[in-house]
Design a protein around this motif. Structure first.
Motif, mmCIF file in Angstrom:
data_model
loop_
_atom_site.group_PDB
_atom_site.id
_atom_site.type_symbol
_atom_site.label_atom_id
_atom_site.label_comp_id
_atom_site.label_asym_id
_atom_site.label_seq_id
_atom_site.Cartn_x
_atom_site.Cartn_y
_atom_site.Cartn_z
ATOM 1 N N LEU A 278 1.175 -43.636 8.587
ATOM 2 C CA LEU A 278 0.529 -43.674 9.780
ATOM 3 C C LEU A 278 -0.106 -45.243 9.835
ATOM 4 C CD1 LEU A 278 -0.974 -40.982 8.114
ATOM 5 C CD2 LEU A 278 -1.839 -40.937 10.376
ATOM 6 N N MET A 279 0.533 -45.758 10.979
ATOM 7 C CA MET A 279 0.086 -47.406 11.153
ATOM 8 C C MET A 279 -0.871 -47.454 12.065
ATOM 9 S SD MET A 279 2.941 -50.490 11.740
ATOM 10 C CE MET A 279 2.338 -52.006 11.711
ATOM 11 N N PHE A 280 -2.142 -47.889 11.864
ATOM 12 C CA PHE A 280 -3.248 -48.149 12.760
ATOM 13 C C PHE A 280 -3.094 -49.853 13.109
ATOM 14 C CE2 PHE A 280 -4.270 -44.373 10.551
ATOM 15 C CZ PHE A 280 -4.867 -43.451 11.634
ATOM 16 N N LYS B 54 10.625 -40.766 7.108
ATOM 17 C CA LYS B 54 11.134 -39.682 8.037
ATOM 18 C C LYS B 54 10.015 -39.653 9.462
ATOM 19 C CE LYS B 54 14.870 -37.426 5.511
ATOM 20 N NZ LYS B 54 15.148 -36.321 4.949
ATOM 21 N N ARG B 55 8.841 -39.557 8.961
ATOM 22 C CA ARG B 55 7.825 -39.007 9.870
ATOM 23 C C ARG B 55 6.721 -40.458 10.108
ATOM 24 N NH1 ARG B 55 5.885 -32.896 9.084
ATOM 25 N NH2 ARG B 55 8.011 -31.920 9.481
ATOM 26 N N VAL B 56 6.970 -41.321 10.940
ATOM 27 C CA VAL B 56 6.258 -42.452 11.333
ATOM 28 C C VAL B 56 5.497 -42.541 12.520
ATOM 29 C CG1 VAL B 56 5.777 -44.996 11.082
ATOM 30 C CG2 VAL B 56 7.766 -44.027 9.671
ATOM 31 N N SER B 57 4.072 -42.455 12.464
ATOM 32 C CA SER B 57 3.186 -42.409 13.552
ATOM 33 C C SER B 57 2.288 -43.975 13.643
ATOM 34 C CB SER B 57 1.994 -41.139 13.683
ATOM 35 O OG SER B 57 1.227 -41.335 12.608
ATOM 36 N N PHE B 58 2.355 -44.134 14.774
ATOM 37 C CA PHE B 58 1.876 -45.390 15.365
ATOM 38 C C PHE B 58 0.611 -45.128 16.129
ATOM 39 C CE2 PHE B 58 6.230 -46.192 14.741
ATOM 40 C CZ PHE B 58 6.370 -47.346 13.812
ATOM 41 N N TRP B 59 -0.571 -45.899 15.958
ATOM 42 C CA TRP B 59 -1.942 -45.413 16.516
ATOM 43 C C TRP B 59 -2.562 -46.778 16.944
ATOM 44 C CZ3 TRP B 59 -2.584 -40.320 16.959
ATOM 45 C CH2 TRP B 59 -1.869 -39.513 16.247
ATOM 46 N N ILE C 111 -5.058 -43.665 21.121
ATOM 47 C CA ILE C 111 -6.322 -42.878 21.018
ATOM 48 C C ILE C 111 -7.254 -43.507 22.248
ATOM 49 C CG2 ILE C 111 -8.006 -42.002 19.705
ATOM 50 C CD1 ILE C 111 -6.715 -42.999 17.114
ATOM 51 N N THR C 112 -7.713 -42.738 23.165
ATOM 52 C CA THR C 112 -8.418 -43.010 24.195
ATOM 53 C C THR C 112 -9.784 -43.199 23.805
ATOM 54 O OG1 THR C 112 -7.055 -41.433 25.366
ATOM 55 C CG2 THR C 112 -8.768 -42.177 26.591
ATOM 56 N N GLY C 113 -10.734 -43.881 24.865
ATOM 57 C CA GLY C 113 -12.033 -44.214 24.455
ATOM 58 C C GLY C 113 -13.190 -43.210 24.668
#
Length: 760
Positions: A206-208, A324-329, A367-369
């Protein structure tokens, strides 16, 4: 008490009780207010009205009155969890400064009087029409919000633009999510966050980027902590935030160097052979051009411009390439930037080139506010024609005309001005009247001292809100008292596209009405009520929105009713009638649905676009006169935006500092002779603030941090705008710090008491 009310010699013409006024309204206008829901077993379900997480709450009632809330264990968003704000949702409704009656100011005599609703609405329409007749329809604008239900947003946008001829209208979501909306639309062909919250629990990496969910979205952070895949957590942030402290890798890059960082990482991922060529060829366009562009972002250049080591850059690129499973936030650290759209798209590019989209644990995810910013993005009728159609498209205007039975000539051919353009229009004298609904411009807009001066220039300022004490309400000519969360009904759309319901489980105080009822009154008095004859309740509006959405990426025609939304735990769009028919009328839709699982996007060719642009320098950088760079952001979990609601809760107040503060690095503090709890003056080229200093090691030398919730913070910020989203940047302004002369402890205690009481 608002200043012009407290200074007035007397109140004139007090109004009668609300029941008498409603009888008048019903007799003369055929209008009323919606009944409180019949609630069995002394409980009612509702969706929280603070942030975009969209938690399900259960409201407990005694003798028909709400007394407490608990989180819903069966709701797929929060699964039995709630943050401090959610637990206190009921308490903040009962405040002494609630707006309970329409108030009208006489500028000549500095008096204010309570007026009946019919007089308030009549005065509103008469003044607005008079200004339009004198200066043209472009002389009036409205500013809306992401805090009211979707149905009220839609009614406001249609009433203002189709019924009243107010072309220029925008929302405070321009300060929040405009960047994400534009980035998605340009890259994917539609404003379409692809993820579901389950992805927090399914990712290997997970990359924030510019996100601090531990504080800003604590329930989502709990979902991260439930991840059993032992994920790598990468946090890109110039501050060592609470989220960064829990990260595997804290990437403490220089402020506004994230675009360079992302381009450099894309180059390294490509060099490692981690491009998903099958996905790129089948589902995207423009990768070869991107590849050529990022070739110059070598590891050495990226390290130099971001302040990071080449070793750390190697580690991050390895994580992104090997998993294999990378999510960017991302959230406001990206969105609130003068180059936010291209930064968001640099994140999207990484997801696309590695094929990390449409599968569990992946996605380029904003990610909405605000609680209903997604509803505003789709249905507010501001930056896009209602339903995320295009004002400039004759086909779309014709569709909306037919679906809503609105004469096509009443639909504008362009969206009108954005928030910053409306404010500039006030400055140049082109905007003479402003209608503000459920937002606090005088506090939340950049360079807020200028914003206050601009509001004073207006011929007529109307504030429609639940409190009389906001900085914007204090400048109003007319206050229309509005109901709050829990005192009306409708739907919210959260970050993962989930549509949930808000219930009316409490009476609004005094004569306050729901925004929906206020809009109905205005439509009647204006004489355009025939355009909205079918909209007798929020549920009626929702049915119209379903009709509008048919055939669009956000198709909602399969949703049967509010009752269904409540029973199944909300429904993510899209959910069309075909979707519902495919599973059977009696079956429930899946609770966790992602977009783009089939590799098809919303551009005409079905492909996503790689978009990029060279980074730009910050509009102002520290210098000898103003040597520090001011960062802003969320202060604590218990604070929310301008504290209009959270400040009303003694529990929430106890959980954040009672005095405004600034964080400063130990080396800078030592050089200036500043110690923790010293009072200092912070000055920018635009304004000044008096705050307490806190010496911390979470910042880099030359940087300082102030929370966005203090009204002084935006005295300092610079209005500079992303050219694509027109979203202002709040995260980088130059300041200097001057230590106040030491005063005896007894005098300091007196000063603090006076400040808390609001005394000079």
């Amino acid at each position: 008490m608002i200043p012009w009310l407290s200074n007035a010699p007397k109140l004139i013409a007090k109004t009668g009780p609300l029941t008498d006024q409603l009888k008048q309204i019903e007799t003369h206008r055929g209008l009323g207010v919606l009944p409180i829901a019949k609630v069995p077993d002394a409980t009612a379900n509702s969706v929280c009205g603070y942030c975009s997480t969209g938690c399900g709450l259960q409201v407990h009632l005694v003798d028909g009155k709400p007394v407490n809330v608990t989180p819903r264990a069966d709701y797929p968003v929060n699964r039995g969890m709630a943050c401090t704000k959610g637990w206190e949702a009921i308490r903040v409704l009962d405040a002494a400064d609630r707006a309970t009656v329409p108030l009208l100011r006489d500028r000549n005599t500095n008096t204010v009087r309570e007026i009946p609703w019919l007089e308030a609405v009549s005065h509103f329409c008469r003044r607005i029409k008079g200004i339009q007749q004198r200066y043209g329809e472009d002389s009036v604008a409205f500013l809306s919000t992401g805090q009211i239900p979707t149905e009220e947003m839609a009614f406001l946008g249609c009433l203002a633009k189709f019924g009243m001829g107010i072309k220029h209208g925008d929302g405070n979501t321009r300060q929040c999510m405009a960047t994400a909306a534009v980035a998605y639309k340009q890259s994917f062909g539609f404003d379409s966050p692809p993820f579901t919250y389950e992805d927090f629990e399914q990712s290997d990496v997970l990359m924030f980027v510019g996100a601090n969910p531990c504080v800003a979205h604590p329930i989502l952070w709990q979902r991260v902590l439930r991840n059993r895949r032992n994920p790598t957590i990468i946090v890109v942030d110039p501050r060592k935030t609470e989220t960064a402290m829990a990260a595997t890798e804290h990437v403490q890059a220089k402020p506004k160097s994230d675009l360079v960082l992302l381009y450099g990482l894309a180059r390294e991922v490509d060099r490692r052979g981690a491009v998903d060529w099958q996905f790129v060829h089948q589902s995207t366009v423009g990768f070869e051009a991107l590849r050529e562009f990022i070739a110059e972002y070598t590891l050495d250049r990226t390290a130099q411009e971001t302040g990071l080591s080449t070793e750390q850059l190697h580690r991050i690129a390895d994580h992104l390439s090997a998993s294999k499973r990378v999510s960017f936030w991302w959230t406001m650290g990206v969105n609130q930037s003068y180059q936010g759209v291209r930064t968001a798209q640099a994140i999207i590019n990484l997801a696309l080139m590695t094929g990390n989209i449409g599968r569990p644990g992946t996605g380029a995810n904003s990610i909405t506010g605000q609680c209903n910013a997604m509803g505003s993005r789709l249905f507010s009728n501001t930056s896009s024609l209602i339903g995320h159609h295009d004002f400039s498209s004759a086909e779309h205007r014709q569709k909306i005309s037919q679906r809503l039975q609105i004469p096509e000539e009443k639909i504008p051919t362009d969206s009108g001005w954005a928030y910053d353009q409306i404010m500039d229009g006030i400055d140049t004298g082109r905007v003479k009247a402003l209608w503000v609904i459920a937002t606090n411009t005088a506090h939340s807009w950049t360079d807020s001292m200028r914003a206050k001066r601009l509001l004073e220039k207006l011929d007529f300022l109307v504030v429609q809100d639940m409190y009389t004490t906001t900085e914007t309400a204090q400048q109003a000519d007319l206050i229309l008292p509005a109901a709050a969360w829990g005192e009306k009904e409708g739907t919210f759309i959260n970050s993962e596209r989930r549509i949930g319901t808000m219930k009316r489980i409490a009476k609004s105080p005094g004569q306050a009405l729901s925004d929906f009822s206020i809009f109905r009154l205005i439509a009647q008095e204006w004489g355009c009520d025939s355009l909205f004859a079918k909209w007798k309740s929020p549920a009626d509006v929702f049915e119209s929105l379903k009709i509008i959405s048919e055939g669009m990426p956000n198709d909602m025609t399969g949703i049967q009713s509010y009752e269904q939304l409540d029973a199944v735990g909300g429904i993510q769009w899209p959910w069309s009638s075909l979707d519902q028919n495919s599973i059977g009328a009696d079956r429930e839709p899946s609770q966790e649905r992602r977009l783009f699982a089939d590799g098809k996007f919303f551009h005409p060719d079905g492909k996503a676009k790689f978009l990029f642009e060279s980074p730009r320098d910050m509009p102002e950088t520290p210098n000898q006169e103003f040597p520090f760079l001011l960062l802003t952001g969320r202060g604590t979990v218990s604070q929310w935006h301008t504290q209009t609601r959270t400040s009303k809760s003694p529990v929430l107040r106890a959980l954040y500092p009672s005095d405004p503060y600034i964080e400063i690095h130990p080396e800078d503090a030592l050089r200036l002779g500043i110690r923790t709890r010293d009072w200092v003056l912070v000055e920018s080229p635009r304004g000044k603030a008096r705050v307490q200093a806190f010496v911390v090691s979470t910042l880099q030398v030359g940087q300082v941090f102030m929370p966005m919730h203090d009204h002084q913070t935006n005295h300092l910020t610079l209005q500079h705008i992303d050219p694509y989203s027109r979203q202002p940047s709040f995260k980088n302004s130059i300041v200097r710090i001057v230590q106040e002369p030491k005063t005896p402890k007894r005098e300091r205690r007196r000063e603090r008491r006076r400040e808390r009481r609001g005394e000079p």
